[in-house]
Design an enzyme around this catalytic site. Sequence first.
Site, PDB file in Angstrom:
ATOM      1  N   TYR A 159       0.861  -1.187   0.000  1.00 54.30           N
ATOM      2  CA  TYR A 159       0.000   0.000   0.000  1.00 54.30           C
ATOM      3  C   TYR A 159       0.905   1.247   0.000  1.00 54.30           C
ATOM      4  O   TYR A 159       2.043   1.170   0.476  1.00 54.30           O
ATOM      5  CB  TYR A 159      -0.896  -0.068   1.263  1.00 54.30           C
ATOM      6  CG  TYR A 159      -1.975   0.958   1.291  1.00 54.30           C
ATOM      7  CD1 TYR A 159      -3.079   0.858   0.442  1.00 54.30           C
ATOM      8  CD2 TYR A 159      -1.908   2.050   2.166  1.00 54.30           C
ATOM      9  CE1 TYR A 159      -4.076   1.820   0.467  1.00 54.30           C
ATOM     10  CE2 TYR A 159      -2.895   3.013   2.187  1.00 54.30           C
ATOM     11  CZ  TYR A 159      -3.983   2.896   1.326  1.00 54.30           C
ATOM     12  OH  TYR A 159      -4.959   3.852   1.343  1.00 54.30           O
ATOM     13  N   THR A 207       1.394   3.771   1.821  1.00 50.84           N
ATOM     14  CA  THR A 207       2.016   4.249   3.071  1.00 50.84           C
ATOM     15  C   THR A 207       3.178   3.348   3.518  1.00 50.84           C
ATOM     16  O   THR A 207       3.875   3.673   4.483  1.00 50.84           O
ATOM     17  CB  THR A 207       0.978   4.267   4.218  1.00 50.84           C
ATOM     18  OG1 THR A 207       0.410   2.951   4.310  1.00 50.84           O
ATOM     19  CG2 THR A 207      -0.118   5.283   3.962  1.00 50.84           C
ATOM     20  N   LYS A 208       3.382   2.230   2.837  1.00 55.12           N
ATOM     21  CA  LYS A 208       4.384   1.256   3.293  1.00 55.12           C
ATOM     22  C   LYS A 208       5.788   1.627   2.815  1.00 55.12           C
ATOM     23  O   LYS A 208       5.956   2.561   2.042  1.00 55.12           O
ATOM     24  CB  LYS A 208       3.986  -0.149   2.799  1.00 55.12           C
ATOM     25  CG  LYS A 208       2.594  -0.563   3.274  1.00 55.12           C
ATOM     26  CD  LYS A 208       2.472  -0.551   4.778  1.00 55.12           C
ATOM     27  CE  LYS A 208       1.218  -1.188   5.299  1.00 55.12           C
ATOM     28  NZ  LYS A 208       0.120  -0.270   5.617  1.00 55.12           N
ATOM     29  N   ASN A 209       6.785   0.858   3.244  1.00 47.82           N
ATOM     30  CA  ASN A 209       8.174   1.215   2.923  1.00 47.82           C
ATOM     31  C   ASN A 209       8.493   1.081   1.439  1.00 47.82           C
ATOM     32  O   ASN A 209       9.470   1.653   0.960  1.00 47.82           O
ATOM     33  CB  ASN A 209       9.147   0.390   3.760  1.00 47.82           C
ATOM     34  CG  ASN A 209       9.161   0.857   5.210  1.00 47.82           C
ATOM     35  OD1 ASN A 209       8.323   1.676   5.600  1.00 47.82           O
ATOM     36  ND2 ASN A 209      10.092   0.351   6.000  1.00 47.82           N
TER      37      ASN A 209
END
Length: 360
Positions: A177, A179-181
């Site tokens: 997603y 917002t992930k790294n």
Amino acid sequence: MIPIAKPSIGVEEKKAVQEVLDSGMIAQGQKVKELEDNFAQYIGTRYAIAVTSGTSALHTALLACGIKEGDEVITTPFTFTATANSILFCGARSVFCDIDEETFNIDAEKIEGKITSKTKAVLVVHLFGNPCGMDRIKKICDKHDILLIEDACQAHGAEYKGQKVGSIGDCGVFSMYPTKNMTTGEGGMITTNSADIDKKCKIIRNHGQDGRDNQVLLGYNYRLTDIQAAIGVEQLKKVEGFIEKRIANAKMLNEGLKDVKGIITPKMQAETRHVFNQYTVRVTEDFKISRDELIKKLKDAGIGAFVYYPKPIYRQKYYLTLGYDDNLKMTETAAKEVVSIPVHPNVTKEDVEKIIEIFI
Ligand SMILES: Cc1ncc(COP(=O)(O)O)c(C=O)c1O
């Protein structure tokens, strides 16, 4: 505005997507395979299976591990709701265990007390990118002959004693997603060393079919597209750079906030690599203002500040209808005290200074 999350998409991702679009082969194909191979190599597992989201990765992994109606899976109530929901998708029951005061991860010392004859697995979450104490948890799972599944949705690149999370348990699960790294827009990945789990995951994500027109179980359409995978291949090349920037920002925040009365900053332990998908502090009663007042001050100054997670899963309306009535001490405290502030790779030194100013 300093947002709480911001994906870093460059010309490389745009070019890679363009190439896939131009090729006319846009569904699951060679790019997905390339991403899977590269991801498995990065995590250090024999297999990686790409799916549509972290949630479908959890569902697929649990099914492939044989989780079914009547089973119990021990997990944390202090996580994104998808963790516990995925257990319910399989008809099993989520059994909530309290969390550790320092890491907010499942409290390894409390797991054994939750084990019954129905327990089939422990689903740990490496929350905010901070690895769980895997030695102790693995020992418990081995002793009781139950599976260990890692929700590493927030923890790409995190390490426990030099080993990447997602490669320690029977299988690991990642989200991609935005917002992930690293991101593919929406997307997920399962990692495992088990040929059996790999095979089952591949069948489950493709309508339960083992090859064309050979349906052997009830499956889904959880296939990632080559368009998304093309983004992922480029993101994976950059992920270590993104993580180093996150860690550097976290160190600056820790330094700037270390003497602020009433603020407890995240610890960086020698045996783990915390990859700071979120930078989360505790705002205790000793701080000069309440957590809500602090969030308002941060937001008024254009700084994204969010509470992950204000309500333990067992207090969600839906879970109450299922009869959950837990009241776990540290989970309750964390839900009242935590706040996450920007730490992503696009946060600059000046941004960090601006954030620290608000706390002082
Ligand atoms: C711990 C955890 N598990 C599962 C998920 C679900 O991932 P996705 O949003 O890709 O479905 C997330 C995503 O936020 C997460 O943070």
